[in-house]
Design an enzyme around this catalytic site. Structure first.
Site, PDB file in Angstrom:
ATOM      1  CG  LEU A  33      -1.936  -1.260   1.290  1.00  0.00           C
ATOM      2  CD1 LEU A  33      -2.775  -1.086   2.402  1.00  0.00           C
ATOM      3  CD2 LEU A  33      -2.679  -1.095   0.003  1.00  0.00           C
ATOM      4  N   GLY A  36      -0.515   1.861  -3.506  1.00  0.00           N
ATOM      5  CA  GLY A  36      -1.964   1.161  -3.696  1.00  0.00           C
ATOM      6  C   GLY A  36      -2.837   1.665  -2.762  1.00  0.00           C
ATOM      7  CB  ALA A  75       4.489  -4.544  -6.554  1.00  0.00           C
ATOM      8  CB  THR A 118       8.269   0.057 -19.279  1.00  0.00           C
ATOM      9  OG1 THR A 118       7.787   1.327 -19.860  1.00  0.00           O
ATOM     10  CG2 THR A 118       9.596  -0.136 -19.121  1.00  0.00           C
ATOM     11  CE1 TYR A 142       8.984   1.808 -14.140  1.00  0.00           C
ATOM     12  CE2 TYR A 142       8.745   2.682 -16.294  1.00  0.00           C
ATOM     13  CZ  TYR A 142       8.582   1.881 -15.595  1.00  0.00           C
ATOM     14  OH  TYR A 142       7.067   1.303 -15.710  1.00  0.00           O
ATOM     15  CE  LYS A 146       8.865  -1.745 -14.317  1.00  0.00           C
ATOM     16  NZ  LYS A 146       7.817  -2.718 -13.732  1.00  0.00           N
ATOM     17  CG  PHE A 170       3.800   1.244 -25.747  1.00  0.00           C
ATOM     18  CD1 PHE A 170       4.205  -0.019 -25.650  1.00  0.00           C
ATOM     19  CD2 PHE A 170       4.512   1.967 -26.698  1.00  0.00           C
ATOM     20  CE1 PHE A 170       5.373  -0.431 -26.320  1.00  0.00           C
ATOM     21  CE2 PHE A 170       5.671   1.680 -27.449  1.00  0.00           C
ATOM     22  CZ  PHE A 170       5.962   0.169 -27.084  1.00  0.00           C
ATOM     23  CG  ASN A 171       1.480   6.067 -22.516  1.00  0.00           C
ATOM     24  OD1 ASN A 171       1.985   6.885 -21.565  1.00  0.00           O
ATOM     25  ND2 ASN A 171       2.006   6.187 -23.734  1.00  0.00           N
ATOM     26  NE  ARG A 279       7.379  15.690 -19.185  1.00  0.00           N
ATOM     27  CZ  ARG A 279       6.500  14.683 -18.791  1.00  0.00           C
ATOM     28  NH1 ARG A 279       6.021  15.049 -17.661  1.00  0.00           N
ATOM     29  NH2 ARG A 279       5.832  14.225 -19.670  1.00  0.00           N
TER      30      ARG A 279
END
Ligand SMILES: NC(=O)c1ccc[n+]([C@@H]2O[C@H](COP(=O)([O-])OP(=O)(O)OC[C@H]3O[C@@H](n4cnc5c(N)ncnc54)[C@H](O)[C@@H]3O)[C@@H](O)[C@H]2O)c1
Length: 325
Positions: A33, A36, A75, A118, A142, A146, A170-171, A279
């Site tokens: 949590l 979450g 997670a 990802t 990040y 993965k 993707f998104n 960005r």
């Protein structure tokens, strides 16, 4: 199957759990949590509040739920920007937590494992849309975490015979009737734009309108969270036939301005925005080729249209004005 879903109290994990249960599987949600919400744990799932940094709490989950067949591992620390400021959270925690989980899962006889991966694996695509054959060049710690976990899974297959699937989303976007998206901080465009329509923000900040795209704003591929969840089930059921990696998107890109326009249509709100500089590290276009999962498993997005995705998210926010509280 009995499936342990790490991160099952999060956005995508709650919907994956919902689909597992609707398809007649048993689900055990494992979540600390940290991001979450208890309200996002499906009432028909078992819930173990535990932390992947803490091996005994993972042990406890498997001991309390003997006969777990599979793990879906969502997670994670999930923020690209944060990973550029605090790489250790990603290169240490995401990687070590995954290995902690694998160690215990294999010891308890788990033979099937799915990893949430990802699009950030593909920071230098050679062609668009991005298929699985493109070079893996993570765009951040990040993405690197993965990529490392994908490689670790290949070793677990070789050494322990674990069958695995890596799903590179993707998104993720949209909502089911029951579960929607509540990140804190929120970095995703659809909830941010809708929060302006809900009166929670004055305006939306658009990062860059001078990209080499038709309207000058970034183009991204949005895939409905239910379609993602369906892909997990199909992949899980196919693992006996071999481990696999899939890129998951709609195969169609929408620009940031198209997202704003769609949200204006869906909500009837003018959604003001201001333009800020680009960005660093945001590529102009990221669109997935999901041909492999389409042809191998017959996966078809039920929500290929941006409008339906945005509408489902909007309906959820209207029905749940307090979000995930
Ligand atoms: N949202 C997207 O568009 C997107 C895109 C690509 C990949 N992903 C991946 O999908 C997965 C789920 O993303 P999400 O958007 O649902 O994120 P989320 O933050 O809503 O869910 C992640 C969940 O993991 C839990 N968690 C984090 N660290 C934990 C730990 N140490 N022990 C136990 N639980 C822990 C959090 O409490 C949270 O409930 C992540 O692995 C993310 O990297 C998401």
């Amino acid at each position: 199957m009995k499936v342990l879903v790490t991160g099952g109290a999060g956005y995508i994990g709650s919907v994956v759990t919902e689909h597992l249960l609707e398809s007649g599987h048993e689900a055990v949600v494992f979540d600390n949590l940290y991001q979450g919400h208890e309200s996002a744990v499906h009432p028909d799932a078992s819930f173990v509040r535990g932390d992947l940094r803490d091996v005994p709490s993972i042990e406890r989950a498997f001991e309390e739920h003997p006969g777990t067949d599979a793990v879906i591992h969502l997670a994670s620390h999930t923020l690209v920007g944060e990973s550029m400021r605090r790489p250790e959270l990603y290169l240490r925690d995401n990687v070590a937590n995954g290995v902690n989980l694998l160690e215990v899962a294999v010891r308890h006889g788990v033979r099937r494992f799915i990893l949430s991966s990802t699009a950030n694996l593909f920071s230098r695509p050679e062609r668009m849309p991005i298929d699985e054959g493109q070079p893996i060049v993570p765009g951040s710690p990040y993405g690197e975490s993965k990529a490392i976990l994908e490689r670790i899974l290949a070793w677990y297959e070789r050494i322990y015979g674990l069958r695995w699937g890596a799903l590179r989303y993707f998104n993720a976007a949209g909502a089911t009737e029951r579960f929607g998206e509540c990140h804190d901080p929120e970095t995703h465009i659809i909830p941010l734009v809708l929060s302006v329509a809900l009166g929670r923000r004055e305006s939306f900040t658009l990062y860059g309108d001078d990209y080499p795209t038709p309207d000058g704003t970034c183009i991204r591929d949005y895939v409905h969270v239910s379609d993602l969840a369906a892909a997990h089930l199909l992949t899980l059921e196919a693992l006996d036939g071999g481990s696999r990696t899939y890129n998951l998107g709609n195969g169609r890109g929408f620009s940031n301005l198209e997202v704003i326009e769609t949200a204006r249509r869906v909500t009837g709100h003018p959604i003001p925005y201001e333009v800020a500089p680009r960005r660093p590290g945001d590529p102009a276009v990221l669109v997935a080729s999901s041909e492999r999962i389409r042809s191998e498993l017959g996966w078809r997005p039920r929500y290929p249209e941006l409008e339906a995705i945005v509408r489902s998210a909007w309906d959820w926010y209207v029905q749940h004005p307090r979000g995930c509280e």
